[in-house]
Write a protein that holds these residues in place. Structure first.
Motif, PDB file in Angstrom:
ATOM      1  N   THR A  74     -41.458  18.854  11.960  1.00  0.00           N
ATOM      2  CA  THR A  74     -41.814  19.096  10.561  1.00  0.00           C
ATOM      3  C   THR A  74     -43.253  18.660  10.308  1.00  0.00           C
ATOM      4  N   GLN A  75     -43.583  17.479  10.831  1.00  0.00           N
ATOM      5  CA  GLN A  75     -44.934  16.957  10.662  1.00  0.00           C
ATOM      6  C   GLN A  75     -45.956  17.910  11.288  1.00  0.00           C
ATOM      7  N   GLN A  76     -45.655  18.363  12.501  1.00  0.00           N
ATOM      8  CA  GLN A  76     -46.589  19.264  13.183  1.00  0.00           C
ATOM      9  C   GLN A  76     -46.756  20.566  12.405  1.00  0.00           C
ATOM     10  N   VAL A  77     -45.610  21.082  11.874  1.00  0.00           N
ATOM     11  CA  VAL A  77     -45.696  22.317  11.103  1.00  0.00           C
ATOM     12  C   VAL A  77     -46.554  22.092   9.862  1.00  0.00           C
ATOM     13  N   ASN A  78     -46.336  20.947   9.192  1.00  0.00           N
ATOM     14  CA  ASN A  78     -47.131  20.649   8.000  1.00  0.00           C
ATOM     15  C   ASN A  78     -48.608  20.522   8.334  1.00  0.00           C
ATOM     16  N   ASP A  79     -48.900  19.828   9.461  1.00  0.00           N
ATOM     17  CA  ASP A  79     -50.298  19.676   9.867  1.00  0.00           C
ATOM     18  C   ASP A  79     -50.938  21.035  10.116  1.00  0.00           C
ATOM     19  N   ALA A  80     -50.167  21.903  10.820  1.00  0.00           N
ATOM     20  CA  ALA A  80     -50.705  23.230  11.128  1.00  0.00           C
ATOM     21  C   ALA A  80     -50.952  24.010   9.842  1.00  0.00           C
ATOM     22  N   ALA A  81     -50.009  23.889   8.890  1.00  0.00           N
ATOM     23  CA  ALA A  81     -50.173  24.598   7.617  1.00  0.00           C
ATOM     24  C   ALA A  81     -51.404  24.079   6.883  1.00  0.00           C
ATOM     25  N   ALA A  82     -51.609  22.747   6.953  1.00  0.00           N
ATOM     26  CA  ALA A  82     -52.768  22.165   6.278  1.00  0.00           C
ATOM     27  C   ALA A  82     -54.058  22.670   6.922  1.00  0.00           C
ATOM     28  N   ALA A  83     -54.054  22.721   8.266  1.00  0.00           N
ATOM     29  CA  ALA A  83     -55.247  23.205   8.954  1.00  0.00           C
ATOM     30  C   ALA A  83     -55.490  24.673   8.616  1.00  0.00           C
ATOM     31  N   ARG A  84     -54.390  25.438   8.515  1.00  0.00           N
ATOM     32  CA  ARG A  84     -54.485  26.851   8.184  1.00  0.00           C
ATOM     33  C   ARG A  84     -54.958  27.025   6.742  1.00  0.00           C
ATOM     34  N   ALA A  85     -54.451  26.143   5.853  1.00  0.00           N
ATOM     35  CA  ALA A  85     -54.769  26.294   4.428  1.00  0.00           C
ATOM     36  C   ALA A  85     -56.270  26.263   4.200  1.00  0.00           C
ATOM     37  N   ALA A  86     -56.982  25.502   5.053  1.00  0.00           N
ATOM     38  CA  ALA A  86     -58.423  25.397   4.874  1.00  0.00           C
ATOM     39  C   ALA A  86     -59.060  26.779   4.826  1.00  0.00           C
ATOM     40  N   THR A  88     -57.028  29.874   4.967  1.00  0.00           N
ATOM     41  CA  THR A  88     -56.220  30.882   4.253  1.00  0.00           C
ATOM     42  C   THR A  88     -56.543  30.851   2.758  1.00  0.00           C
ATOM     43  N   ASP A  89     -56.849  29.654   2.226  1.00  0.00           N
ATOM     44  CA  ASP A  89     -57.230  29.583   0.815  1.00  0.00           C
ATOM     45  C   ASP A  89     -58.501  30.386   0.559  1.00  0.00           C
ATOM     46  N   ARG A  90     -59.436  30.275   1.500  1.00  0.00           N
ATOM     47  CA  ARG A  90     -60.683  31.043   1.311  1.00  0.00           C
ATOM     48  C   ARG A  90     -60.396  32.539   1.394  1.00  0.00           C
ATOM     49  N   ILE A  91     -59.494  32.922   2.332  1.00  0.00           N
ATOM     50  CA  ILE A  91     -59.143  34.350   2.433  1.00  0.00           C
ATOM     51  C   ILE A  91     -58.483  34.813   1.134  1.00  0.00           C
ATOM     52  N   ALA A  92     -57.578  33.941   0.594  1.00  0.00           N
ATOM     53  CA  ALA A  92     -56.858  34.324  -0.619  1.00  0.00           C
ATOM     54  C   ALA A  92     -57.823  34.552  -1.776  1.00  0.00           C
ATOM     55  N   ASN A  93     -58.892  33.746  -1.835  1.00  0.00           N
ATOM     56  CA  ASN A  93     -59.755  33.795  -3.012  1.00  0.00           C
ATOM     57  C   ASN A  93     -60.973  34.694  -2.861  1.00  0.00           C
ATOM     58  N   ALA A  94     -61.335  35.033  -1.628  1.00  0.00           N
ATOM     59  CA  ALA A  94     -62.548  35.834  -1.444  1.00  0.00           C
ATOM     60  C   ALA A  94     -62.218  37.319  -1.564  1.00  0.00           C
ATOM     61  N   SER A  95     -63.228  38.109  -1.910  1.00  0.00           N
ATOM     62  CA  SER A  95     -63.036  39.560  -1.954  1.00  0.00           C
ATOM     63  C   SER A  95     -63.097  40.097  -0.527  1.00  0.00           C
ATOM     64  N   PHE A  96     -62.618  41.327  -0.354  1.00  0.00           N
ATOM     65  CA  PHE A  96     -62.640  41.928   0.985  1.00  0.00           C
ATOM     66  C   PHE A  96     -64.061  41.974   1.539  1.00  0.00           C
ATOM     67  N   GLU A  97     -65.045  42.300   0.669  1.00  0.00           N
ATOM     68  CA  GLU A  97     -66.430  42.391   1.140  1.00  0.00           C
ATOM     69  C   GLU A  97     -66.912  41.027   1.618  1.00  0.00           C
ATOM     70  N   GLU A  98     -66.623  39.987   0.809  1.00  0.00           N
ATOM     71  CA  GLU A  98     -67.086  38.642   1.188  1.00  0.00           C
ATOM     72  C   GLU A  98     -66.513  38.245   2.542  1.00  0.00           C
ATOM     73  N   ILE A  99     -65.225  38.529   2.744  1.00  0.00           N
ATOM     74  CA  ILE A  99     -64.602  38.154   4.021  1.00  0.00           C
ATOM     75  C   ILE A  99     -65.235  38.951   5.160  1.00  0.00           C
ATOM     76  N   HIS A 107     -63.275  35.900  12.232  1.00  0.00           N
ATOM     77  CA  HIS A 107     -62.695  35.392  13.482  1.00  0.00           C
ATOM     78  C   HIS A 107     -61.196  35.130  13.286  1.00  0.00           C
ATOM     79  N   HIS A 108     -60.872  34.462  12.166  1.00  0.00           N
ATOM     80  CA  HIS A 108     -59.453  34.218  11.865  1.00  0.00           C
ATOM     81  C   HIS A 108     -58.700  35.527  11.658  1.00  0.00           C
ATOM     82  N   VAL A 109     -59.354  36.485  11.010  1.00  0.00           N
ATOM     83  CA  VAL A 109     -58.713  37.788  10.776  1.00  0.00           C
ATOM     84  C   VAL A 109     -58.338  38.408  12.110  1.00  0.00           C
TER      85      VAL A 109
END
Ligand code: HEC
Ligand code: HEC
Length: 292
Positions: A74-86, A88-99, A107-109
């Motif tokens: 569970t801890q590892q999954v949470n850590d991975a999600a936290a690392a991903r959130a860094a 994924t949050d930017r992907i969620a908030n940026a426009s397609f052009e910005e990404i 690279h993540h895409v």
């Protein structure tokens, strides 16, 4: 039973047992075996005390160290999600052009998009998105509904002829089966359609092209465009290029027109997160369709 005596060959004592003349040597268990037996037993006891070990019906002995593999995962999954959130949050908030212009995010895409695509899309569209009979290539730049990231994201979200309430609906009617065109008209328009993509026509086909042109203008141009280039509003493919979903030979084109076609693309809203859909839309854009 006999008595103990010395074995003449090995010089060891025998146990004194005698079975039909065969006597048993009194060989002690080697020290090293005893040592390892003791060491492993000791290890097991220490391990049982420290670590989760024995099942006790609905529970188990938890061990003094309190180590719980489930918590660790569970801890590892949470850590991975936290690392991903860094990112994924930017992907969620940026426009397609910005990404698209952000190399780190792209690279993540590419990385995550490939995994998502392999897991969810490759069964139909192929691992590199090149499609197959009945499944359009996503790597050819020949789009049914449009190839910009926002349009692709919408196609993924609602699907095509899917069960989503907002699904894209695409319908190629069965002109032959439905009795809208007779056999001659279909053969004429098949020849015309094949001429659009510059295929080599037989003499018989060449003779049908101009009659087919008229059939096309009346029955097909509304969806496929006057020049057969396709229209994104109807999800109607171009018939004037070398990309075919169902095939460009006379037989396949005839079958498309005679029996109609209705491709099904499942919808992914509810099954993939909005971020994953966004990632996939951008990833599909990297497959070769539109350059980036
Ligand atoms: C069950 C098979 C199937 C699966 C799985 C599938 N697709 Fe499709 N997809 C299709 C079919 C069939 C069409 C074309 C529908 C048509 O002919 O009108 C299509 C069309 C598309 C289109 C529209 C292309 C255009 O030219 O406008 C996109 C984009 C797409 N799929 C992306 C995806 C992505 C991304 C995934 C994975 C999340 C996916 N598909 C999973 C069957 C599938
Ligand atoms: C109502 C809109 C509509 C009309 C009218 C229409 N089509 Fe289509 N056609 C489509 C759509 C949408 C598709 C894609 C179907 C799919 O993949 O699910 C298609 C697919 C096709 C295909 C298959 C293309 C491929 O890549 O394999 C052929 C061939 C075709 N149409 C020819 C015709 C001809 C010829 C006519 C007129 C007799 C016609 N269509 C009329 C919407 C239309």
């Amino acid at each position: 039973m006999g008595t103990e005596k010395r074995d003449p060959v090995t010089g060891r004592m025998t146990t004194g047992h005698d079975w039909n003349g065969i006597q048993e040597l009194d060989t002690p268990i080697p020290r090293v075996v005893l040592f390892f037996l003791a060491a492993t037993t000791l290890f097991a006891i220490v391990y049982w005390v420290l670590m989760p070990a024995w099942p006790l019906g609905v529970t188990y002995t938890k061990g003094l160290l309190g180590i719980d593999q489930r918590q660790i995962v569970t801890q590892q999954v949470n850590d991975a999600a936290a690392a991903r959130a860094a990112w994924t949050d930017r992907i969620a908030n940026a426009s397609f052009e910005e990404i698209a212009f952000d190399d780190t995010l792209m690279h993540h895409v590419r990385e995550t998009g490939r995994t998502l695509f392999t897991d969810n899309c490759a069964v139909c569209h192929g691992t590199s998105g090149t499609g197959g009979p009945g499944f359009p290539s996503l790597a050819a730049g020949a789009w049914l509904w449009g190839g910009d990231a926002a349009t692709i994201a919408e196609t993924i979200r609602v699907g095509i002829n899917s069960t989503h309430p907002e699904t894209r609906a695409s319908q190629m009617m069965a002109f032959g089966q439905g009795g809208m065109l007779d056999r001659k008209a279909i053969l004429d328009v098949v020849a015309y359609v094949r001429s659009l993509s510059g295929q080599t026509l037989s003499e018989a086909e060449q003779a049908r092209v101009s009659a087919g042109d008229a059939v096309f203008a009346e029955n097909c141009a509304a969806c496929h465009g006057a020049d057969g280039g396709g229209t994104h509003e109807m999800g109607a493919p171009s018939l004037a290029d070398a990309n075919w979903i169902y095939g460009g030979e006379a037989q396949s084109v005839y079958a498309s027109i005679y029996g109609g076609r209705q491709g099904h693309m499942p919808h992914w809203e509810g099954r993939l997160s909005p971020v994953d859909i966004k990632l996939l839309a951008l990833y599909v854009g990297t497959l070769g369709g539109d350059g980036r």
